[in-house]
Each structure stands twice: as C-alpha cells, then as structure tokens.
Scaffold this active site. Sequence first.
Site, short mmCIF file in Angstrom:
data_model
loop_
_atom_site.label_atom_id
_atom_site.label_comp_id
_atom_site.label_asym_id
_atom_site.label_seq_id
_atom_site.Cartn_x
_atom_site.Cartn_y
_atom_site.Cartn_z
N ASP A 186 11.26 -2.66 -8.75
CA ASP A 186 10.51 -3.43 -7.76
C ASP A 186 10.31 -4.89 -8.22
O ASP A 186 9.20 -5.27 -8.53
CB ASP A 186 9.15 -2.74 -7.58
CG ASP A 186 8.33 -3.28 -6.44
OD1 ASP A 186 8.88 -3.99 -5.58
OD2 ASP A 186 7.12 -2.99 -6.39
N GLU A 225 6.55 -11.62 -2.70
CA GLU A 225 6.53 -10.47 -1.77
C GLU A 225 5.25 -9.67 -1.93
O GLU A 225 4.65 -9.21 -0.96
CB GLU A 225 7.76 -9.59 -2.01
CG GLU A 225 7.91 -8.43 -1.02
CD GLU A 225 7.28 -7.13 -1.48
OE1 GLU A 225 7.20 -6.19 -0.67
OE2 GLU A 225 6.83 -7.05 -2.65
N GLU A 226 4.83 -9.50 -3.17
CA GLU A 226 3.66 -8.67 -3.45
C GLU A 226 2.36 -9.36 -3.06
O GLU A 226 2.24 -10.59 -3.15
CB GLU A 226 3.62 -8.33 -4.94
CG GLU A 226 4.84 -7.60 -5.47
CD GLU A 226 4.89 -6.14 -5.07
OE1 GLU A 226 4.03 -5.70 -4.27
OE2 GLU A 226 5.78 -5.43 -5.56
N ASP A 269 15.48 -3.22 -1.97
CA ASP A 269 14.17 -3.08 -2.61
C ASP A 269 14.02 -1.66 -3.15
O ASP A 269 14.57 -0.70 -2.60
CB ASP A 269 13.05 -3.38 -1.61
CG ASP A 269 11.75 -3.81 -2.28
OD1 ASP A 269 11.69 -3.79 -3.52
OD2 ASP A 269 10.80 -4.16 -1.57
N HIS A 351 4.63 0.81 -8.31
CA HIS A 351 3.36 0.14 -8.58
C HIS A 351 2.57 0.82 -9.70
O HIS A 351 1.33 0.88 -9.67
CB HIS A 351 2.51 0.04 -7.31
CG HIS A 351 2.97 -1.06 -6.40
ND1 HIS A 351 2.27 -1.42 -5.26
CD2 HIS A 351 4.06 -1.86 -6.44
CE1 HIS A 351 2.91 -2.41 -4.65
NE2 HIS A 351 4.00 -2.69 -5.35
#
Length: 382
Positions: A186, A225-226, A269, A351
């Site tokens: 990621d 992006e996060e 992704d 995550h």
Amino acid sequence: MRSGGRGRPRLRLGERGVMEPLLPPKRRLLPRVRLLPLLLALAVGSAFYTIWSGWHRRTEELPLGRELRVPLIGSLPEARLRRVVGQLDPQRLWGTYLRPLLVVRTPGSPGNLQVRKFLEATLRSLTAGWHVELDPFTASTPLGPVDFGNVVATLDPGAARHLTLACHYDSKLFPPGSTPFVGATDSAVPCALLLELAQALDLELSRAKEQAAPVTLQLLFLDGEEALKEWGPKDSLYGSRHLAQLMESIPHSPGPTRIQAIELFMLLDLLGAPNPTFYSHFPRTVRWFHRLRSIEKRLHRLNLLQSHPQEVMYFQPGEPFGSVEDDHIPFLRRGVPVLHLISTPFPAVWHTPADTEANLHPPTVHNLSRILAVFLAEYLGL
C-alpha cells in the site's frame, strides 16, 4: 483507500519541470390501438433497467458519451509474448525498484521527498526519453498546511491519447511512537511494478515514440492518497484531486484538455500479498478486465506463471465485494474510463505494521508484472 458500498494551447515543461499550461430525432406517430401495449412494455423495461443499472454501476461512474476508442487488438504471437516476459527482471524489480520505496513516506516527510526524487530520477534515466513533470502543491489538511507532490511521466506528450497507469507513493500516517509503517502492498509494490514495466519495455516504448503512435503510455505517481486524520472528502486523495483538476484545465490536442486525452485510467493498489482477487468494478471497462483475465489464462497454459496452480486465480468473474474509494474517483467524476486493479477483499496486512517486505509474496508480484507487461504490449501495439 476506503471500502464502502455493498461490501475508493498544449502542456509546456517549465524550467524546473513543474507542470504548467501554454500560453431531437424525428418521431413518427403510432396508431393509437398499438400505443398502450408499447407504453406498458417501455415502462416495465425502464423500471428493470433503472434497478439493474443502479445495482451494477459502481461508485459514481458517470454515463458520459465519450467511449473507449481503441479496438481490442490481437494477442501477441507466442514468440513475441515470451520475449516480452523474458525482458522482465525479478531481481531488478525487487532490489532496484521496490526496496528504495520501503521507507516511511508520509506527505511532507523526508522519506516522502526521498521517494519522490527516486521516482523522478529513475524515470528520467530511461532510454525512451520520458517527459517527466512534477506537480507540487500545498493543501489544507486537519494537521494544517502540508506540502504534496505528484510525479507525472508521459512517454510522448504530443500523442493524442494516453493509456494512464497510476498508483500512490505516500504511506499512511500513524500516531507518534507507532511501529513504522512502510506500506509494502500500500502502495510500494504498485510503484515498483510501474518502474519495472517502463524499464523492461524501454526499447519498445522508444520505438513507439519514434513512430509517433497515436496512443502513448503515461505513468502517475500520486501523493496524499491516505487520510492524515480521518477519511473523508477533504482528508484523502489529495494528489489525485489536485492533479485531475489541473489536467482538466490544461489544453491538449485534439482536446479539449489533458483529462480527455486519458483513454483508459488503470489504478494499481494493494498488490503483493498472496492470492489476490480482482473484480471488474465498472461496466465501461469490463472488456479490458476480460483481456487481463485472458492473458492470465494464456500465461498459465504456457507455464509462465509461478505458484499458479489454477488457470485463473486473480481476475475473477462476478461482482466485487463493494465499492472502493481510491485515487480513481476524481478522474471517474470527470468521465475518465477506469480500470481499478485493487485486491478485494483487502490484504490481511492492510493498514497494519505487518505490511512489510517480509509478508509479500514474490511469485505473485512477478506474475502480475508479466500479466501487465503483456497487456501493455498488446494495448500499445509494441
């Protein structure tokens, strides 16, 4: 990214490489006696279509008139396919491209800038002579102003249309004192895949550029992006939101803008974990999803995939588990056709501090590189 739904004049290069622009049909009456049954049939059909399309269309896909303009081309001859696959170098992908990305690279951090410079330098070093641009900007965030920067590489900026491959290079921010998060799936692996594809196909891409092919390859490495605090429309997708808006404002021939030049936007992704499954998220690009599925089958039959016991393991038929908010959204909202290659369900390490090199599955990474290399060679006619 966030999972939701049922289950994310021409361009000129400035002195510093910063992106900047140059200065109703006829109707016929029907006999009244036949009108009522026809209206009833139309009403039933319309109701069915409304229900079906609301279920079948994915997140905010807009029914715009612009369609994909490149016809499906033939498959590569076997000898050519084997050459394309043979040009990929697993050691180069892993050691040269992936490992430098496996650092904490949150927006505005030293690691983020280090990775951005690495991406830019790598792209500029390729023989094909990529047109590399930076899109630096500062955005308001829940943590205050933060500096971001997208990297845009276009093989031939003068080409009318673009096949655009994209990924994000930032990593998720965790509270101080947390275990460092390097985001291997990621999205370090997607970034490394794009670099390896560009290197492996360098000579073919150079030739396509020299021949002024009408469709060229474009690579987007997106920052931010996060979410920096909590996922929401104003705290996520910083880079893709900024770049899509910018591209919408830059003229491009035949026009009107660079956003219209994108013929297909393929977003990568959450790649690199074992046993990924991909689904077609948008009917508009299902033909290209089927092409990837066909390539997976063919490579399996030719014994060119590793740890791949079944003919199709990755590109699955049927519906995805739910819609996903990701970097494609700002482009999708502007009518760009999107092919979203994201593993759903998400990898178990998503995550978490366990999203590291140690938990990647090298055969899967290399299999995906082979499938994508063949796809690019066929799409671009290399």
